[in-house]
Scaffold this motif. Structure first.
Motif, PDB file in Angstrom:
ATOM      1  N   ILE A   2       0.884  -1.085  -0.058  1.00  0.00           N
ATOM      2  CA  ILE A   2      -0.106   0.099   0.009  1.00  0.00           C
ATOM      3  C   ILE A   2       0.882   1.057   0.117  1.00  0.00           C
ATOM      4  O   ILE A   2       1.917   1.287   0.447  1.00  0.00           O
ATOM      5  N   LEU A   3       0.629   2.510  -0.510  1.00  0.00           N
ATOM      6  CA  LEU A   3       1.143   3.538  -0.247  1.00  0.00           C
ATOM      7  C   LEU A   3       1.300   4.005   1.180  1.00  0.00           C
ATOM      8  O   LEU A   3       0.423   3.710   1.941  1.00  0.00           O
ATOM      9  N   ASN A   4       2.215   5.113   0.987  1.00  0.00           N
ATOM     10  CA  ASN A   4       2.550   5.313   2.625  1.00  0.00           C
ATOM     11  C   ASN A   4       1.533   6.116   3.078  1.00  0.00           C
ATOM     12  O   ASN A   4       1.275   6.283   4.232  1.00  0.00           O
ATOM     13  N   THR A   5       0.740   6.700   2.345  1.00  0.00           N
ATOM     14  CA  THR A   5      -0.427   7.719   2.728  1.00  0.00           C
ATOM     15  C   THR A   5      -1.621   6.883   3.468  1.00  0.00           C
ATOM     16  O   THR A   5      -2.126   7.419   4.278  1.00  0.00           O
ATOM     17  N   ALA A   6      -1.390   5.288   3.185  1.00  0.00           N
ATOM     18  CA  ALA A   6      -2.478   4.599   3.514  1.00  0.00           C
ATOM     19  C   ALA A   6      -2.043   4.154   5.032  1.00  0.00           C
ATOM     20  O   ALA A   6      -2.724   3.275   5.641  1.00  0.00           O
ATOM     21  N   ASN A   7      -0.796   4.137   5.147  1.00  0.00           N
ATOM     22  CA  ASN A   7      -0.100   3.318   6.520  1.00  0.00           C
ATOM     23  C   ASN A   7      -0.480   4.172   7.665  1.00  0.00           C
ATOM     24  O   ASN A   7      -0.741   5.377   8.110  1.00  0.00           O
ATOM     25  N   ILE A   8      -0.838   3.073   8.677  1.00  0.00           N
ATOM     26  CA  ILE A   8      -1.256   3.640  10.036  1.00  0.00           C
ATOM     27  C   ILE A   8      -0.003   3.123  10.999  1.00  0.00           C
ATOM     28  O   ILE A   8      -0.355   3.051  12.322  1.00  0.00           O
ATOM     29  N   SER A   9       1.104   3.201  10.574  1.00  0.00           N
ATOM     30  CA  SER A   9       2.125   2.777  11.718  1.00  0.00           C
ATOM     31  C   SER A   9       2.537   3.899  12.415  1.00  0.00           C
ATOM     32  O   SER A   9       2.264   5.167  11.743  1.00  0.00           O
ATOM     33  N   LEU A  10       3.166   3.795  13.527  1.00  0.00           N
ATOM     34  CA  LEU A  10       3.333   5.031  14.386  1.00  0.00           C
ATOM     35  C   LEU A  10       4.882   5.393  14.181  1.00  0.00           C
ATOM     36  O   LEU A  10       5.451   4.828  14.416  1.00  0.00           O
ATOM     37  N   LEU A  11       4.894   6.593  13.383  1.00  0.00           N
ATOM     38  CA  LEU A  11       6.112   7.009  13.050  1.00  0.00           C
ATOM     39  C   LEU A  11       7.148   6.026  12.480  1.00  0.00           C
ATOM     40  O   LEU A  11       8.503   5.794  12.964  1.00  0.00           O
ATOM     41  N   SER A  12       6.689   5.281  11.428  1.00  0.00           N
ATOM     42  CA  SER A  12       7.598   4.161  11.088  1.00  0.00           C
ATOM     43  C   SER A  12       8.751   4.727  10.476  1.00  0.00           C
ATOM     44  O   SER A  12       9.834   4.127  10.413  1.00  0.00           O
ATOM     45  N   GLU A  13       8.624   5.714   9.497  1.00  0.00           N
ATOM     46  CA  GLU A  13      10.073   6.310   9.091  1.00  0.00           C
ATOM     47  C   GLU A  13      10.733   7.111   9.899  1.00  0.00           C
ATOM     48  O   GLU A  13      12.138   7.063   9.888  1.00  0.00           O
ATOM     49  N   TRP A  14      10.164   7.778  10.703  1.00  0.00           N
ATOM     50  CA  TRP A  14      10.909   8.725  11.904  1.00  0.00           C
ATOM     51  C   TRP A  14      11.836   8.083  12.854  1.00  0.00           C
ATOM     52  O   TRP A  14      12.868   8.384  12.983  1.00  0.00           O
ATOM     53  N   LEU A  41      13.478   5.297  12.149  1.00  0.00           N
ATOM     54  CA  LEU A  41      14.361   4.623  11.519  1.00  0.00           C
ATOM     55  C   LEU A  41      15.410   6.002  11.133  1.00  0.00           C
ATOM     56  O   LEU A  41      16.544   5.568  10.525  1.00  0.00           O
ATOM     57  N   SER A  42      14.863   6.963  11.028  1.00  0.00           N
ATOM     58  CA  SER A  42      15.779   8.085  10.703  1.00  0.00           C
ATOM     59  C   SER A  42      16.703   8.547  11.856  1.00  0.00           C
ATOM     60  O   SER A  42      16.827   8.222  12.858  1.00  0.00           O
ATOM     61  N   ASP A  43      17.817   9.302  11.383  1.00  0.00           N
ATOM     62  CA  ASP A  43      18.967   9.670  12.375  1.00  0.00           C
ATOM     63  C   ASP A  43      18.622  10.317  13.524  1.00  0.00           C
ATOM     64  O   ASP A  43      18.896   9.885  14.748  1.00  0.00           O
ATOM     65  N   ALA A  44      17.587  11.163  13.295  1.00  0.00           N
ATOM     66  CA  ALA A  44      17.156  12.053  14.289  1.00  0.00           C
ATOM     67  C   ALA A  44      16.261  11.303  15.301  1.00  0.00           C
ATOM     68  O   ALA A  44      16.390  11.293  16.635  1.00  0.00           O
ATOM     69  N   GLY A  45      15.360  10.528  14.700  1.00  0.00           N
ATOM     70  CA  GLY A  45      14.641   9.416  15.566  1.00  0.00           C
ATOM     71  C   GLY A  45      15.448   8.612  16.291  1.00  0.00           C
ATOM     72  O   GLY A  45      15.102   8.459  17.498  1.00  0.00           O
ATOM     73  N   ARG A  46      16.604   8.048  15.725  1.00  0.00           N
ATOM     74  CA  ARG A  46      17.287   7.253  16.446  1.00  0.00           C
ATOM     75  C   ARG A  46      18.070   7.759  17.649  1.00  0.00           C
ATOM     76  O   ARG A  46      18.199   7.238  18.795  1.00  0.00           O
ATOM     77  N   GLU A  47      18.346   9.006  17.404  1.00  0.00           N
ATOM     78  CA  GLU A  47      19.432   9.725  18.382  1.00  0.00           C
ATOM     79  C   GLU A  47      18.346   9.954  19.424  1.00  0.00           C
ATOM     80  O   GLU A  47      18.529   9.870  20.749  1.00  0.00           O
ATOM     81  N   TRP A  48      16.854  10.655  19.095  1.00  0.00           N
ATOM     82  CA  TRP A  48      16.027  10.825  20.181  1.00  0.00           C
ATOM     83  C   TRP A  48      15.707   9.536  21.032  1.00  0.00           C
ATOM     84  O   TRP A  48      15.614   9.813  22.450  1.00  0.00           O
ATOM     85  N   LEU A  49      15.471   8.700  20.486  1.00  0.00           N
ATOM     86  CA  LEU A  49      15.001   7.423  21.055  1.00  0.00           C
ATOM     87  C   LEU A  49      15.969   6.703  21.945  1.00  0.00           C
ATOM     88  O   LEU A  49      15.795   5.934  22.900  1.00  0.00           O
ATOM     89  N   SER A  50      17.610   7.050  21.686  1.00  0.00           N
ATOM     90  CA  SER A  50      18.511   6.560  22.231  1.00  0.00           C
ATOM     91  C   SER A  50      18.656   6.949  23.670  1.00  0.00           C
ATOM     92  O   SER A  50      19.111   6.235  24.644  1.00  0.00           O
ATOM     93  N   ASN A  51      17.771   8.033  23.878  1.00  0.00           N
ATOM     94  CA  ASN A  51      17.679   8.424  25.562  1.00  0.00           C
ATOM     95  C   ASN A  51      16.809   7.897  26.408  1.00  0.00           C
ATOM     96  O   ASN A  51      16.787   7.949  27.717  1.00  0.00           O
ATOM     97  N   PHE A  52      15.689   6.909  25.395  1.00  0.00           N
ATOM     98  CA  PHE A  52      14.669   6.476  26.273  1.00  0.00           C
ATOM     99  C   PHE A  52      14.614   4.970  26.010  1.00  0.00           C
ATOM    100  O   PHE A  52      13.949   4.553  25.050  1.00  0.00           O
ATOM    101  N   PRO A  53      15.630   4.227  26.856  1.00  0.00           N
ATOM    102  CA  PRO A  53      15.672   2.947  26.218  1.00  0.00           C
ATOM    103  C   PRO A  53      14.180   2.220  26.246  1.00  0.00           C
ATOM    104  O   PRO A  53      13.899   1.170  25.263  1.00  0.00           O
TER     105      PRO A  53
END
Lengths: 379, 314
Positions: free
Chosen positions: A180-192, A194-206
């Motif tokens: 399906i196209l990304n516009t129909a996806n209901i994943s929660l922040l699935s791209e974010w 995996l992005s560098d910013a997302g990874r960095e932010w998440l690394s603070n919250f195990p």
């Protein structure tokens, strides 16, 4: 197989919380015995299942993701049950919903949020009509819904396989459709995530970082919302009152001026739409596509068990669905951990359903106990 | 050209017989149970445990008939639970059947993993240890007679059992009692027929037949058990029971029709003719639905089918 059954189904499921708990315990007990006979330590096996579900945030997320479609198909079965109908067709309605969700998710070009809404509308409508066929056949021709929905399940399966194989929808070199196209996806922040910013932010919250390793999506929230809606329709609206009245006693309902035939069709349409939404949630949130099916996946059949264990109430379904999600996700872990067959989960589920079918047995056990007690007291 | 047409027909007829056989056994089971008044949607689970047991016993003993009988016993054993629930405890028969459909495949796969080193697929039995083919080598190879009649013994046994079940149901005292119990249990009880006992036997027998049906698949049509082997055939057999109006000969004809659709699918799959095999596979179910609609107003199901009998109930 009609008149006496429906009334019995209802009496069987009112106020049976105690019986349900006892049935679950018996199910787990029989599972333990089967494991023991096969030469495995049941405590160890159940321990692995428990830690396999609860020891990491990611595992809990997975168990909830496994539970989500089952909660919704359970709601579908429960809804029909309350109208005195046995929706064995949730399986086929799920397939139709998933298929239409994959089609509209891939072929429609719409803005992000609207796309999701449109996909849900189409999936629910298609599956609602699919369920409505069984309702119509029952209302108009007296065809029992158990038989017609079994047929419709298989027709849906082969229809799915036919459509998935069509040129333009089937992804080459695969046995599945395009995603399906990304516009129909209901994943929660699935791209974010995996992005560098997302990874960095998440690394603070195990805790969150681990949780987000699962394909977290909005499905569970939708399931809870649907449970609320089902509860509301059944208990707080005229429509729900009429549907339940038909389930209690269709002759009395008819005498009271309720259109029994219309109620049967309405109930099956709503039940079908619910099961279709389960398929749509799964496609938009987890699989993102539909595949050629060699056999039934079991979402609908598991939904029947969920509904039975949840005593056909909206919120009972949520808990029963979570129990199923935990069993289905945790169960296979004893395969790798102990080399113990994970199918013990099916034996546990089958046993639970079996004992829920015979509340008379548990009642007998309880009266035997109290009788014995009475005897000793008497002496 | 004419010769090849005849051979084609022979091939389709032969394949039809092969695929119809498991359905005939299982449908006969359904006929017995439902004529006694017990709905059996657990046929699928009973067939699955039969298919596994047949394949496993066949593999370990090398004796196909022992395997076949063991499969029947396994199906009957599972059916016993359906009987306990639906006869003794007046359970909802559909719910109990659903439980059986979890238990049958669950047990089959569980046992497969135990006996076959963790695999859900049993090891293949050697060709010599499969059910024998009584007419093998009697007709010239690949002649029409060979294509039609060079079948496994289970095929012929199935048709023989159709006759036996028909005879038992309509020409013997037991059959009369069994049908009485399914039509009007109270009247039968009044006349001294033990409703519970007859229903128990009917349900157990239905499991035995479904077990045979599973084995007819796993040790004749193919030579091992795997998770998707049965997938849905128990439900097709159930459709055959209804399509055949709860009569053994009717169920047989319906099973042959369903087997024929399968035979045609197999044939067309080999020719590359542009007819979707998916659409063909769908046909039996569509036909059943249409036939069901045609049943309007005709009471064909045994009157007390699906209704638990409780003594002293008014």
């Amino acid at each position: 197989m009609d008149k006496a059954k429906n009334s019995k189904l209802l009496s069987m499921f009112s106020g049976t919380f105690g019986f349900t708990i006892i049935s679950i315990l018996i199910g787990l007990g029989i599972g333990a015995i089967v494991l023991l006979i096969a030469g495995f330590n049941p405590i160890e096996a159940y321990g692995i299942m428990l830690s396999g579900v609860f020891s990491k945030p990611k595992y809990i997320a997975y168990a909830i993701i496994y539970a989500t479609p089952l909660i919704i198909t359970g709601l579908s079965v429960a809804f029909a049950f309350r109208t005195g109908l046995f929706n064995i067709g949730a399986e086929g309605q799920y397939i139709v919903g998933a298929l239409v969700a994959a089609l509209t998710g891939y072929f429609f070009n719409l803005p992000p949020f609207i796309h999701v809404i449109v996909v849900f509308l189409f999936a629910a409508t298609a599956a609602g009509l699919w369920g409505g066929i069984a309702g119509f056949l029952k209302a108009r021709f007296g065809v029992h819904e158990v038989i017609s929905t079994i047929m419709l399940n298989w027709i849906a399966l082969y229809l799915n396989n036919y459509v998935v194989n069509l040129n333009g929808f089937k992804k080459p070199q695969s046995e599945a459709s395009y995603e399906i196209l990304n516009t129909a996806n209901i994943s929660l922040l699935s791209e974010w995530k995996l992005s560098d910013a997302g990874r960095e932010w998440l690394s603070n919250f195990p805790f969150l970082a681990d949780l987000m390793r699962a394909p977290v999506n909005f499905g569970f929230m939708i399931a809870l919302l649907l449970a609320l809606i089902v509860w509301f329709i059944l208990n707080k609206t005229t429509l729900g009152y009429e549907l339940r009245a038909v389930g209690f006693n269709k002759y009395a309902a008819e005498y009271g001026g309720i259109g029994v035939k219309k109620s049967i069709i309405t109930s099956m349409v709503i039940a079908g739409a619910l099961a279709g939404l389960a398929g749509a949630v799964q496609v938009l949130g987890v699989t993102n596509k539909v595949a050629v099916l060699a056999a039934m996946e079991g979402y609908g059949f598991n939904g029947i068990a969920v509904s039975l264990i949840g005593a056909n109430t909206a919120f009972g379904n949520v808990f029963a669905g979570l129990l199923f999600g935990a069993l289905n996700y945790g169960g296979p872990k004893i395969q790798s951990g102990l080399q113990a067959p994970s199918e013990v989960v099916d034996i546990v589920i089958g046993t639970i359903v079996f004992f829920i079918a015979i509340p008379g047995f548990i009642k007998m056990l309880l009266t035997l106990r109290s009788k014995k007690r009475g005897d000793t007291n008497g002496r | 050209m004419e010769g090849s047409l005849i051979l084609t027909i022979g091939f389709i007829l032969g394949t039809t017989l092969m695929y119809a056989t498991p359905l005939i056994y299982t449908a006969l089971g359904g006929v017995i149970s439902e004529n006694a008044g017990v709905v059996n949607i657990g046929l699928e689970g009973m067939m699955t445990i039969g298919a596994f047991t047949g394949a496993a016993v066949g593999y370990f003993t090398g004796n196909p008939w022992l395997a076949f009988i063991a499969a029947g016993l396994a199906g009957g054993f599972l059916a016993l639970f359906h009987a306990i629930a639906s006869v003794s405890f007046a359970a909802d028969q559909v719910v109990s059947g659903i439980a059986i459909n979890f238990l049958g495949p669950g047990l089959a796969l569980f046992l497969s993993r135990i006996f076959f080193e963790g695999a859900t697929m049993t090891k293949s039995i050697s060709l010599n240890d499969k059910i024998p083919r009584p007419f093998n080598g009697i007709f010239p190879q690949n002649s029409i007679l060979d294509l039609i009649f060079n079948q496994y013994a289970t095929v012929y046994l199935a048709f023989f059992l159709v006759f036996i079940v028909w005879y038992s149901l309509y020409k013997t005292k037991f059959g009369l009692r069994l049908r009485a119990v399914g039509e009007h249990p109270k009247a039968a009880d009044t006349l001294g027929v033990n409703v519970y006992k007859i229903r128990y036997w009917a349900v157990i027998l239905s499991g035995v037949f479904a077990g045979f049906g599973g084995a007819a698949m796993s040790i004749a049509v193919v030579s091992n058990f795997r998770p998707t082997l049965i997938s849905g055939q128990g439900f097709i057999a159930l459709a055959a029971v209804i399509f055949g109006k709860w009569k053994p000969q009717g169920a047989m004809l319906a099973a042959l029709l369903f087997g024929g659709a399968q035979g045609l699918t197999v044939y067309l799959g080999g020719t590359g003719i542009q007819v979707s095999s998916q659409i063909l596979a769908m046909l039996p179910y569509v036909i059943t639905l249409i036939v069901l609609i045609g049943f309007v107003g005709k009471a064909v199901s045994p009157a007390a089918n699906g209704v638990a009998y409780e003594k002293g109930e008014r």
